[in-house]
Design an enzyme around this catalytic site. Structure first.
Site, PDB file in Angstrom:
ATOM      1  N   HIS A 145       0.863  -1.203   0.000  1.00  0.00           N
ATOM      2  CA  HIS A 145       0.000   0.000   0.000  1.00  0.00           C
ATOM      3  C   HIS A 145       0.895   1.248   0.000  1.00  0.00           C
ATOM      4  CE1 HIS A 145      -3.477   2.435   0.571  1.00  0.00           C
ATOM      5  NE2 HIS A 145      -3.802   2.155   1.807  1.00  0.00           N
ATOM      6  N   HIS A 196      -2.298  -2.400  -9.577  1.00  0.00           N
ATOM      7  CA  HIS A 196      -3.292  -1.738  -8.720  1.00  0.00           C
ATOM      8  C   HIS A 196      -4.565  -2.566  -8.708  1.00  0.00           C
ATOM      9  CE1 HIS A 196      -5.885   1.379  -7.038  1.00  0.00           C
ATOM     10  NE2 HIS A 196      -4.767   1.940  -6.622  1.00  0.00           N
ATOM     11  N   ASP A 202       2.737   5.395  -6.629  1.00  0.00           N
ATOM     12  CA  ASP A 202       3.978   5.291  -5.847  1.00  0.00           C
ATOM     13  C   ASP A 202       5.223   5.153  -6.702  1.00  0.00           C
ATOM     14  OD1 ASP A 202       1.910   3.505  -3.681  1.00  0.00           O
ATOM     15  OD2 ASP A 202       2.892   5.395  -3.169  1.00  0.00           O
TER      16      ASP A 202
HETATM   17  C1  SDX Z   1      -1.429   2.101  -3.331  1.00  0.00           C
HETATM   18  O1  SDX Z   1      -6.159   0.723  -3.275  1.00  0.00           O
HETATM   19  C2  SDX Z   1      -5.679   1.874  -3.506  1.00  0.00           C
HETATM   20  O2  SDX Z   1      -6.339   2.760  -4.022  1.00  0.00           O
HETATM   21  C3  SDX Z   1      -4.244   2.080  -3.068  1.00  0.00           C
HETATM   22  C4  SDX Z   1      -3.588   3.382  -3.477  1.00  0.00           C
HETATM   23  C5  SDX Z   1      -4.202   4.562  -2.776  1.00  0.00           C
HETATM   24  O3  SDX Z   1      -4.079   5.688  -3.292  1.00  0.00           O
HETATM   25  O4  SDX Z   1      -4.728   4.382  -1.638  1.00  0.00           O
HETATM   26  O5  SDX Z   1      -3.690   3.581  -4.884  1.00  0.00           O
HETATM   27  C6  SDX Z   1      -2.101   3.405  -3.082  1.00  0.00           C
HETATM   28  O6  SDX Z   1      -1.391   1.285  -2.455  1.00  0.00           O
HETATM   29  C7  SDX Z   1      -0.882   1.806  -4.696  1.00  0.00           C
HETATM   30  C8  SDX Z   1      -0.290   0.364  -4.828  1.00  0.00           C
HETATM   31  C9  SDX Z   1       1.125   0.396  -4.268  1.00  0.00           C
HETATM   32  N1  SDX Z   1       1.676  -0.969  -4.145  1.00  0.00           N
HETATM   33  C10 SDX Z   1       2.648  -1.408  -4.962  1.00  0.00           C
HETATM   34  O7  SDX Z   1       3.121  -0.754  -5.897  1.00  0.00           O
HETATM   35  C11 SDX Z   1       3.175  -2.810  -4.600  1.00  0.00           C
HETATM   36  C12 SDX Z   1       3.286  -3.651  -5.871  1.00  0.00           C
HETATM   37  N2  SDX Z   1       1.946  -3.946  -6.379  1.00  0.00           N
HETATM   38  C13 SDX Z   1       1.342  -5.232  -6.019  1.00  0.00           C
HETATM   39  O8  SDX Z   1       1.633  -5.611  -4.699  1.00  0.00           O
HETATM   40  C14 SDX Z   1      -0.137  -5.314  -6.439  1.00  0.00           C
HETATM   41  O9  SDX Z   1      -0.222  -4.862  -7.724  1.00  0.00           O
HETATM   42  C15 SDX Z   1      -1.197  -4.619  -5.618  1.00  0.00           C
HETATM   43  C16 SDX Z   1      -1.123  -4.986  -4.181  1.00  0.00           C
HETATM   44  C17 SDX Z   1      -1.075  -3.135  -5.752  1.00  0.00           C
HETATM   45  C18 SDX Z   1      -2.562  -5.030  -6.169  1.00  0.00           C
HETATM   46  O10 SDX Z   1      -2.688  -6.394  -5.910  1.00  0.00           O
HETATM   47  P1  SDX Z   1      -4.020  -7.193  -6.349  1.00  0.00           P
HETATM   48  O11 SDX Z   1      -5.090  -6.281  -6.818  1.00  0.00           O
HETATM   49  O12 SDX Z   1      -4.336  -8.160  -5.261  1.00  0.00           O
HETATM   50  O13 SDX Z   1      -3.556  -7.916  -7.654  1.00  0.00           O
HETATM   51  P2  SDX Z   1      -3.031  -9.370  -7.692  1.00  0.00           P
HETATM   52  O14 SDX Z   1      -1.985  -9.545  -6.634  1.00  0.00           O
HETATM   53  O15 SDX Z   1      -4.200 -10.290  -7.712  1.00  0.00           O
HETATM   54  O16 SDX Z   1      -2.276  -9.376  -9.101  1.00  0.00           O
HETATM   55  C19 SDX Z   1      -2.852  -9.942 -10.250  1.00  0.00           C
HETATM   56  C20 SDX Z   1      -1.666 -10.617 -10.974  1.00  0.00           C
HETATM   57  C21 SDX Z   1      -0.969 -11.692 -10.126  1.00  0.00           C
HETATM   58  O17 SDX Z   1      -0.382 -12.608 -11.022  1.00  0.00           O
HETATM   59  P3  SDX Z   1      -1.209 -13.985 -11.390  1.00  0.00           P
HETATM   60  O18 SDX Z   1      -1.474 -14.686 -10.056  1.00  0.00           O
HETATM   61  O19 SDX Z   1      -2.487 -13.524 -12.070  1.00  0.00           O
HETATM   62  O20 SDX Z   1      -0.269 -14.761 -12.302  1.00  0.00           O
HETATM   63  O21 SDX Z   1      -0.649  -9.646 -11.255  1.00  0.00           O
HETATM   64  C22 SDX Z   1       0.528  -9.984 -10.560  1.00  0.00           C
HETATM   65  C23 SDX Z   1       0.144 -10.925  -9.460  1.00  0.00           C
HETATM   66  O22 SDX Z   1       1.240 -11.774  -9.110  1.00  0.00           O
HETATM   67  N3  SDX Z   1       1.073  -8.732 -10.025  1.00  0.00           N
HETATM   68  C24 SDX Z   1       2.360  -8.395 -10.067  1.00  0.00           C
HETATM   69  C25 SDX Z   1       2.427  -7.115  -9.521  1.00  0.00           C
HETATM   70  N4  SDX Z   1       1.203  -6.718  -9.144  1.00  0.00           N
HETATM   71  C26 SDX Z   1       0.378  -7.735  -9.450  1.00  0.00           C
HETATM   72  N5  SDX Z   1       3.453  -9.062 -10.527  1.00  0.00           N
HETATM   73  C27 SDX Z   1       4.642  -8.409 -10.408  1.00  0.00           C
HETATM   74  N6  SDX Z   1       4.782  -7.151  -9.912  1.00  0.00           N
HETATM   75  C28 SDX Z   1       3.702  -6.488  -9.442  1.00  0.00           C
HETATM   76  N7  SDX Z   1       3.840  -5.256  -8.927  1.00  0.00           N
END
Ligand code: SDX
Length: 430
Positions: A267, A308, A365
């Site tokens: 997050h 996201h 971010d």
């Molecule tokens: C913020 O919610 C909000 O609005 C938050 C925010 C706000 O203003 O409040 O926007 C602020 O928190 C932004 C996000 C910051 N976090 C990061 O940058 C950390 C990296 N991102 C990931 O951890 C992830 O993308 C999330 C947590 C942001 C979202 O996760 P989800 O929605 O649960 O998505 P998911 O994990 O189900 O991903 C779907 C697929 C998966 O692969 P498969 O199982 O389908 O093969 O995408 C992959 C994930 O493994 N994936 C990534 C990835 N993000 C998702 N793979 C590599 N790198 C990534 N960053």
């Protein structure tokens, strides 16, 4: 059968029940399943609340497919260009942009509350110098309720408004105090002759020994970053604030809970994690290795600042911050190899099928830390900056929830998969 209902048939009993479909101003039609346990004796299962609306809200709307973000109906790019952070805070809480007189009154009240109780300053001395700023902020914000006993009746409109304004007024003073403690410098008092962002920069970087000149480029960059981070509908930390507030907890405890939730690297902690990741990648030559790690299911590494839950397109905030990076870094005369590395990393990722198929784009971010770093703000403070800005969104949602006559304590159910009921086994028989 009404067109505005969803029929659900339980094939095990043949019983069909209709559930109302709620039509929002923007966004997906939403099925009201609140009568499901009573009508069909079922719960729903939705880990991570991927498809669950937890509440009705008038504050912020995100169109993840189009990359649109609205605060009270106003597009984020227009607010970023034309508004100020304090005006956006007023808008989020009150629903309308303030008149000149309304803003002047609001600004004056916020300034009148920007100091923290002198005895609160001693809290910082209880932390070791290398305490993470978010550890200090979470602790100090939670303790604020110990100083305002006279205005903690959460059913009193005036007490709620006062607490919300106190939170917005004091969070920059607290954030800057965390930084000053971590570098062994004296905490700087707020100044009422300065704007909200000027005041924060002065509390962060001025020292008693010499005059501090506030850089207008830095002020403009902060105004923009704070506006972009102010709110984002029901994200994890805002949902935490709402769940905490639904128990009747005081707003300082609610914001401290939101602060703790924001700290996680999935997050708000991602902005700090992006800089750590870019430092680890080091050079353009290493990008393919880290892209491969991000795609490897056996590797917990994720590309920080990418992906996201809602955006399946560019995060509009990331686009605005990327453009601002160019302006701030060139204005500050900063050669910034990390920015060049970030641009290349974004390009490589967005050309890779793994990221394209999963609609993983840079989020808010990905670039924000580069600007904070260019402004002289250390990585450990990045999430504290996010928390400072998001405080206006948190208190806006808290106010909206507390003013809702249908407010109920939040209490999710579960799918129990543990041991079936059984009798106690005496020790001799185990
Ligand atoms: C913020 O919610 C909000 O609005 C938050 C925010 C706000 O203003 O409040 O926007 C602020 O928190 C932004 C996000 C910051 N976090 C990061 O940058 C950390 C990296 N991102 C990931 O951890 C992830 O993308 C999330 C947590 C942001 C979202 O996760 P989800 O929605 O649960 O998505 P998911 O994990 O189900 O991903 C779907 C697929 C998966 O692969 P498969 O199982 O389908 O093969 O995408 C992959 C994930 O493994 N994936 C990534 C990835 N993000 C998702 N793979 C590599 N790198 C990534 N960053």
């Amino acid at each position: 059968m009404s067109k505005d209902t969803l029929s659900v048939t339980d094939n095990s009993t043949g019983k069909t029940t209709e559930f109302p479909i709620l039509r929002p101003v923007h966004g997906n039609p939403t099925v009201d399943i609140s009568s499901l346990p009573k009508d069909l004796d079922y719960f729903t299962f939705d880990p991570g609340f991927v498809s669950t609306a937890s509440c009705k809200s008038d504050i912020t709307y995100i169109d993840g497919g189009k990359g649109v973000l609205l605060y009270r109906g106003y597009p984020i790019d227009q607010l970023a260009e034309k508004s100020s952070y304090l005006e956006v805070a007023y808008l989020l809480m009150n629903g309308e942009l303030p008149t000149k007189a309304e803003f002047e009154d609001f600004d004056a009240e916020i300034k009148s509350m920007s100091m923290i109780n002198e005895s609160l300053k001693s809290f910082f001395n209880g932390f070791y110098h290398d305490a993470h700023p978010m550890a200090m902020m979470t602790g100090v914000v939670a303790s604020l309720s110990a100083f305002y006993h006279e205005a903690l009746d959460m059913h009193d409109d005036e007490h709620r408004r006062l607490s919300a304004h106190r939170m917005i007024a004091k969070i920059p003073t607290i954030a800057a105090a965390c930084y000053k403690h971590s570098i062994g410098q004296p905490i700087v008092y707020p100044r009422n002759d300065l704007s909200y962002c000027e005041n924060f920069l002065n509390m962060m970087f001025s020292v008693p020994a010499e005059e501090y000149v506030i850089d207008p480029v830095a002020v403009k960059a902060l105004e923009l970053l704070f506006i972009l981070h102010a709110d984002h509908e029901q994200n994890a930390s805002t949902s935490t604030v709402r769940l905490t507030g639904s128990t009747g907890a005081n707003p300082f405890a609610c914001v401290a809970a939101g602060n703790a939730a924001l700290w996680g690297p999935a997050h708000g902690g991602a902005n700090e994690a992006v800089l750590i990741m870019l430092d680890e990648i080091g050079s353009v030559e290493n990008i393919p290795k880290f892209i491969a790690k991000a795609k490897d299911k056996n590797d917990p590494f994720k590309l920080m600042g990418f992906g996201h839950r809602v955006y399946r397109n560019f995060d509009p905030r990331a686009k605005i911050i990327r453009e601002m990076c160019h302006e701030v870094l060139s204005n500050l005369g900063e050669e910034n190899p990390l920015f060049e590395l970030a641009l290349k990393l974004e390009q490589v990722a967005l050309e890779d099928a793994y990221f394209v198929e999963r609609k993983l784009y840079p989020n808010v971010d990905f670039y924000s830390g580069l600007i904070y770093k260019a402004l002289g703000i250390p990585e450990g403070m990045f999430t504290a900056m996010f928390s400072l800005a998001r405080t206006s969104g948190w208190v806006a949602h808290w106010l909206e929830m507390m003013e809702d006559p249908s407010l109920k304590i939040g209490r999710p159910r579960q799918l129990y998969m543990g041991a079936a009921m059984r009798d106690y086994v005496p020790e001799a028989e185990r």
